[in-house]
Design a protein around this motif. Structure first.
Motif, PDB file in Angstrom:
ATOM      1  N   HIS A  96      27.062  11.365  61.978  1.00 56.46           N
ATOM      2  CA  HIS A  96      27.293  11.711  63.382  1.00 56.46           C
ATOM      3  C   HIS A  96      26.322  12.776  63.889  1.00 56.46           C
ATOM      4  N   GLU A  97      25.152  12.862  63.274  1.00 50.65           N
ATOM      5  CA  GLU A  97      24.141  13.800  63.746  1.00 50.65           C
ATOM      6  C   GLU A  97      23.404  13.243  64.954  1.00 50.65           C
ATOM      7  N   VAL A  98      23.345  11.926  65.079  1.00 48.28           N
ATOM      8  CA  VAL A  98      22.729  11.263  66.225  1.00 48.28           C
ATOM      9  C   VAL A  98      23.601  10.089  66.633  1.00 48.28           C
ATOM     10  N   SER A  99      23.392   9.620  67.852  1.00 48.88           N
ATOM     11  CA  SER A  99      24.149   8.470  68.328  1.00 48.88           C
ATOM     12  C   SER A  99      23.546   7.161  67.848  1.00 48.88           C
ATOM     13  N   PHE A 100      22.207   7.109  67.816  1.00 46.75           N
ATOM     14  CA  PHE A 100      21.514   5.886  67.450  1.00 46.75           C
ATOM     15  C   PHE A 100      20.423   6.170  66.433  1.00 46.75           C
ATOM     16  N   GLY A 101      20.067   5.128  65.685  1.00 43.69           N
ATOM     17  CA  GLY A 101      18.920   5.192  64.803  1.00 43.69           C
ATOM     18  C   GLY A 101      18.021   3.997  65.028  1.00 43.69           C
ATOM     19  N   ILE A 102      16.741   4.182  64.791  1.00 41.67           N
ATOM     20  CA  ILE A 102      15.780   3.080  64.788  1.00 41.67           C
ATOM     21  C   ILE A 102      15.184   3.039  63.395  1.00 41.67           C
ATOM     22  N   ALA A 103      15.471   1.952  62.666  1.00 42.59           N
ATOM     23  CA  ALA A 103      15.111   1.889  61.258  1.00 42.59           C
ATOM     24  C   ALA A 103      14.743   0.470  60.878  1.00 42.59           C
ATOM     25  N   ARG A 104      14.386   0.297  59.617  1.00 45.32           N
ATOM     26  CA  ARG A 104      14.022  -1.017  59.103  1.00 45.32           C
ATOM     27  C   ARG A 104      14.791  -1.289  57.820  1.00 45.32           C
ATOM     28  N   ALA A 105      15.300  -2.496  57.706  1.00 46.87           N
ATOM     29  CA  ALA A 105      15.901  -2.991  56.467  1.00 46.87           C
ATOM     30  C   ALA A 105      17.011  -2.079  55.945  1.00 46.87           C
ATOM     31  N   VAL A 106      17.915  -1.669  56.823  1.00 54.09           N
ATOM     32  CA  VAL A 106      19.083  -0.903  56.382  1.00 54.09           C
ATOM     33  C   VAL A 106      20.326  -1.763  56.559  1.00 54.09           C
ATOM     34  N   ASN A 107      21.255  -1.586  55.665  1.00 55.80           N
ATOM     35  CA  ASN A 107      22.499  -2.352  55.737  1.00 55.80           C
ATOM     36  C   ASN A 107      23.634  -1.468  55.238  1.00 55.80           C
ATOM     37  N   HIS A 108      24.713  -1.431  55.993  1.00 49.82           N
ATOM     38  CA  HIS A 108      25.853  -0.589  55.630  1.00 49.82           C
ATOM     39  C   HIS A 108      27.081  -1.155  56.339  1.00 49.82           C
ATOM     40  N   PRO A 109      28.229  -1.185  55.693  1.00 46.55           N
ATOM     41  CA  PRO A 109      29.413  -1.793  56.315  1.00 46.55           C
ATOM     42  C   PRO A 109      29.875  -1.102  57.592  1.00 46.55           C
ATOM     43  N   GLN A 110      29.512   0.173  57.776  1.00 44.71           N
ATOM     44  CA  GLN A 110      29.941   0.882  58.985  1.00 44.71           C
ATOM     45  C   GLN A 110      28.943   0.769  60.131  1.00 44.71           C
ATOM     46  N   ILE A 111      27.834   0.076  59.890  1.00 43.30           N
ATOM     47  CA  ILE A 111      26.732   0.072  60.845  1.00 43.30           C
ATOM     48  C   ILE A 111      26.619  -1.259  61.580  1.00 43.30           C
ATOM     49  N   ARG A 112      26.393  -1.171  62.879  1.00 42.65           N
ATOM     50  CA  ARG A 112      26.041  -2.337  63.685  1.00 42.65           C
ATOM     51  C   ARG A 112      24.526  -2.330  63.897  1.00 42.65           C
ATOM     52  N   ARG A 113      23.901  -3.504  63.802  1.00 42.00           N
ATOM     53  CA  ARG A 113      22.446  -3.606  63.888  1.00 42.00           C
ATOM     54  C   ARG A 113      22.044  -4.540  65.027  1.00 42.00           C
ATOM     55  N   ILE A 114      21.078  -4.088  65.837  1.00 42.61           N
ATOM     56  CA  ILE A 114      20.557  -4.901  66.933  1.00 42.61           C
ATOM     57  C   ILE A 114      19.033  -4.972  66.788  1.00 42.61           C
ATOM     58  N   PRO A 115      18.455  -6.167  66.651  1.00 40.73           N
ATOM     59  CA  PRO A 115      16.993  -6.265  66.537  1.00 40.73           C
ATOM     60  C   PRO A 115      16.315  -5.852  67.831  1.00 40.73           C
ATOM     61  N   ILE A 116      15.271  -5.032  67.708  1.00 39.91           N
ATOM     62  CA  ILE A 116      14.555  -4.581  68.902  1.00 39.91           C
ATOM     63  C   ILE A 116      13.062  -4.847  68.816  1.00 39.91           C
ATOM     64  N   LEU A 117      12.552  -5.190  67.645  1.00 39.28           N
ATOM     65  CA  LEU A 117      11.121  -5.431  67.533  1.00 39.28           C
ATOM     66  C   LEU A 117      10.812  -6.274  66.313  1.00 39.28           C
ATOM     67  N   LYS A 118       9.967  -7.286  66.492  1.00 40.83           N
ATOM     68  CA  LYS A 118       9.426  -8.032  65.376  1.00 40.83           C
ATOM     69  C   LYS A 118       7.942  -7.709  65.287  1.00 40.83           C
ATOM     70  N   ASP A 119       7.476  -7.395  64.096  1.00 42.30           N
ATOM     71  CA  ASP A 119       6.076  -7.089  63.911  1.00 42.30           C
ATOM     72  C   ASP A 119       5.633  -7.585  62.543  1.00 42.30           C
ATOM     73  N   ASP A 120       4.394  -8.008  62.443  1.00 41.60           N
ATOM     74  CA  ASP A 120       3.898  -8.509  61.167  1.00 41.60           C
ATOM     75  C   ASP A 120       2.810  -7.600  60.628  1.00 41.60           C
ATOM     76  N   MET A 121       2.537  -7.741  59.356  1.00 39.27           N
ATOM     77  CA  MET A 121       1.478  -6.987  58.705  1.00 39.27           C
ATOM     78  C   MET A 121       0.266  -7.887  58.542  1.00 39.27           C
ATOM     79  N   LEU A 122      -0.909  -7.309  58.708  1.00 44.68           N
ATOM     80  CA  LEU A 122      -2.133  -8.079  58.594  1.00 44.68           C
ATOM     81  C   LEU A 122      -3.144  -7.328  57.739  1.00 44.68           C
ATOM     82  N   LEU A 123      -4.103  -8.073  57.223  1.00 41.26           N
ATOM     83  CA  LEU A 123      -5.142  -7.465  56.403  1.00 41.26           C
ATOM     84  C   LEU A 123      -6.196  -6.856  57.319  1.00 41.26           C
ATOM     85  N   ALA A 124      -6.428  -5.565  57.180  1.00 39.54           N
ATOM     86  CA  ALA A 124      -7.408  -4.842  57.990  1.00 39.54           C
ATOM     87  C   ALA A 124      -8.571  -4.412  57.106  1.00 39.54           C
TER      88      ALA A 124
END
Length: 303
Positions: free
Chosen positions: A139-167
C-alpha cells in the motif's frame, strides 16, 4: 467519530504496522497510536491485538474495517463529486514503475494526463518489477507499472506491447545486412542484460533452444548502459525497440532482423490490488492508460 482516527485505523490494518502507517500518513508513530486509542475509546472496544512487535486485528477490528474503508471512500467520492461540479478533478496519485517505463514511457504519458487533469499531483517511485510489486502489495502506491509479475492479490491490465531487436553499431559487419541467422549472432561479441532478468531469460532461452553457445563479453542491469556499450563498439545487443527509436532515426544504431528467432516480447502491465476501492482519480488514470493502449498499442512517440 474523527475521520483522521478512522484513517489511521485503516492504514494500520492495511500495512500491519504502526510505523509504516505513520510514514505513509506523514505522522509520528506516537500520534498514530494516540489516534487508534481514541478510536478504540469511541467504539468501546479493542481494534488490535499487540503481541510483542506483531499486531493483528481483533474480531471487532475485522468487523469494523470494511465500514471504515467505505466511510473514507464515501468522503473522498463526495469531495471529488463537488470538484467535478466545478469542472475539475483534484487530488494525488502515487505510481511505482520499472526504470525503463519511468524513463521512456511516463514522461510523455504524464504530460498528456496532466494536460487533461492539471490539478492531479502524481508521485512516482521507481524500482525493478519485484520491488514495484512489493510497493503495491504494501500500500505504498496505488498503481504499479511492471513486467511479468503475478500474484493472487494483484489485478493486471496490459498497457504496452514491445519487442526486442538486435541492435548493431555503424561499421559492424551486420550494419548493411537486413537479415542474419541466429548462428551468425552467436559468433559475435554480445552484451546482455544481467543474469536472471526477464530480458536475459528471453535471450538465453532463444539461444538454448538452438543449442548455441554465446560469446558474451558483458552483462549489465541498465538499458542505457547496454546501449552505450554498443555505441562504443564493445559488442552488439538485443534491446527493447522503444529504447532505441531515436538512435535508429539518427543512424547511430541499426536494427538487423534475426531469421528463425521467435519474437521476443516485453509486455508492460498496470498492476493494482484486487480489493482496492477505486476513487475517481484512479478510475480516470486506468481509463486514460487503457485508451492509449487501445489507440496505439505501442510506445508513445518521443519526438
Amino acid at each position: 467519530m474523527n475521520t483522521d482516527h478512522v484513517e489511521c485505523f485503516v492504514m494500520v490494518a492495511l500495512t500491519g504496522s504502526f510505523s509504516k502507517a505513520a510514514n505513509l500518513l506523514y505522522l509520528s508513530q506516537p500520534t498514530v497510536s494516540q489516534r487508534i486509542k481514541a478510536l478504540e475509546a469511541d467504539l468501546n472496544c479493542r481494534l488490535f491485538q499487540r503481541t510483542g512487535h506483531a499486531i493483528a486485528l481483533t474480531e471487532e477490528g475485522e468487523s469494523f474495517l470494511p465500514y471504515a474503508k467505505s466511510m473514507l471512500q464515501s468522503l473522498q467520492d463526495g469531495q471529488q463529486a463537488i470538484q467535478r461540479i466545478h469542472g475539475k478533478l483534484e487530488g494525488e496519485l502515487s505510481v511505482a514503475s520499472v526504470f525503463g517505463a519511468a524513463f521512456y514511457l511516463l514522461p510523455q504519458l504524464v504530460e498528456q494526463f496532466q494536460t487533461l487533469y492539471p490539478k492531479v499531483k502524481l508521485t512516482l517511485l521507481t524500482g525493478h518489477s519485484h520491488q514495484v510489486l512489493d510497493m503495491v502489495l504494501n500500500h505504498e502506491v496505488s498503481f504499479g507499472i511492471a513486467r511479468a509479475v503475478n500474484h493472487p492479490q494483484i489485478r493486471r491490465i496490459p498497457i504496452l506491447k514491445d519487442d526486442m531487436l538486435l541492435a548493431v553499431y555503424p561499421g559492424h559487419p551486420f550494419h548493411d545486412r537486413k537479415q542474419v541467422t541466429i548462428e551468425d549472432v552467436a559468433k559475435e561479441r554480445l552484451i546482455l542484460f544481467n543474469r536472471g532478468s526477464l530480458d536475459w531469460t528471453l535471450i538465453n532461452g532463444a539461444f538454448s533452444h538452438y543449442r548455441l553457445d554465446r560469446h558474451v563479453v558483458m552483462e549489465a542491469d541498465n538499458i542505457e548502459v547496454v546501449k552505450r556499450m554498443v555505441k562504443q563498439r564493445l559488442g552488439i545487443a538485443f534491446l527493447p525497440r522503444f529504447s532505441i527509436l531515436h538512435d535508429l532515426e539518427r543512424d547511430e544504431l541499426r536494427e538487423v532482423e534475426v531469421t528463425g528467432l521467435p519474437q521476443l516480447n516485453r509486455n508492460f502491465e498496470l498492476i493494482y490490488l484486487k480489493d482496492m476501492s477505486l476513487n475517481q482519480i484512479m478510475e480516470h488514470f486506468i481509463g486514460f492508460l487503457c485508451q492509449h493502449h487501445a489507440q496505439t498499442g505501442h510506445w508513445p512517440d518521443r519526438g
